[in-house]
Design a protein around this motif. Structure first.
Motif: not given
Length: 299
Positions: A2-16
């Motif tokens: 099986i061939r997979y296309t994988i997308t992994h997105v990490t987002t950090y939102d900071y208050t300062e």
């Protein structure tokens, strides 16, 4: 295969504003006997002033990057194409007695045995303890084949521990998981490692992805897949066999390997240090799409 296309997105939102950050990313899949990984595309916003790709101590590809401009949001997007092909596991009854594997780890100087020996010892998140040895001993009876015993132990963890995302955090120790009988895949992998290492066996932590199936008649949801974790036990000359206690199975074609180490700390997808930032919120989205898509699948 099986061939997979994988997308992994990490987002950090900071208050300062963050004035400087240095990060380590285990977001590039390693090749193994069960999979082939194409060169991933790693997109980082803001653009790093410095980025380097290396191979860590355990043979995992890893990126180091530094952002030197002020920012309130950090987004790291990794896109992989990975082909997975899994051979049937050995007959558990034909594997060597677990005591034989344990004893040989102390004296066998073959390359595979020496490499495995480092996974016998305590690590940051996993420490041997008599409590775990006693729990494991119910499955690891005298002269029992190592894989047969490990599969039974995995099944017991699956049956006796409740999957509960609210019960633990990344900092929850194995002892608390063992006492409360609740946790998530990372906790169950650490618990299995603690049990196996408490018997003197070599066991390593594996991070990766799990391709999920939609309910019958429903389309798969983009981003509904998950980062996953499982364990692997060294079975002597047979080599390493993966064990997924969360799902009570030997990982197959729906399990995609990312990296392995002594525990989560060695293979955390993304970690680092920052200057500033105040409080932050992190969001993670993972999509594991078979290629070609399965029947009824969209996205």
């Amino acid at each position: 295969m099986i061939r997979y296309t994988i997308t992994h997105v990490t987002t950090y939102d900071y208050t300062e504003p963050v004035s400087l950050c240095q990060n380590v990313a285990h977001l590039s899949a390693r090749d193994s006997t069960r999979q082939r990984a194409e060169q991933p595309v790693l997109s980082i916003t803001p653009e790093p002033a410095v980025i380097e790709e290396r191979v860590d101590f355990f043979g995992n590809p890893v990126h180091y990057f530094t952002i030197q401009e002020p920012h309130r949001e950090l987004t790291v997007r990794a896109e992989h194409i990975i082909s997975v092909s899994v051979e049937p596991p050995p007959d558990p009854a034909t594997t060597p007695a677990w005591e034989s594997v344990r004893d040989q780890l102390n004296w066998n100087r073959g390359a595979a045995w020496i490499d495995a020996y480092q996974f016998v010892f305590d690590s940051r998140y996993v420490a041997a303890d008599a409590r775990y040895a006693r729990y494991a001993a119910e499955s690891f009876t005298p002269n029992r084949p190592v894989l047969e015993a490990a599969l039974e132990l995995m099944a017991r963890v699956h049956k006796e521990f409740v999957y509960d995302p609210r019960a633990t955090t990344l900092a929850t120790p194995v002892a608390e998981v063992f006492e409360k009988r609740r946790g998530v895949c990372q906790d169950f992998a650490h618990l299995l490692l603690a049990c196996l290492r408490s018997l003197g066996l070599a066991a390593r932590y594996v991070s990766g992805y799990l391709s999920t199936l939609p309910p019958p008649g429903k389309s798969r949801l983009v981003g509904a897949d998950a980062s996953h974790a499982w364990a692997s036990v060294f079975c002597g000359d047979i080599g390493w066999i993966d064990l997924d206690p969360t799902n009570d199975q030997i990982p197959g074609e729906r399990h995609v390997l990312l990296a392995w180490g002594r525990d989560y700390d060695d293979v955390s997808p993304l970690k680092g240090v920052i200057l500033g930032g105040g409080q932050h919120v992190v969001k993670v989205s993972v999509d594991v799409c078979p290629d070609p898509p399965e029947l009824g699948v969209v996205g």
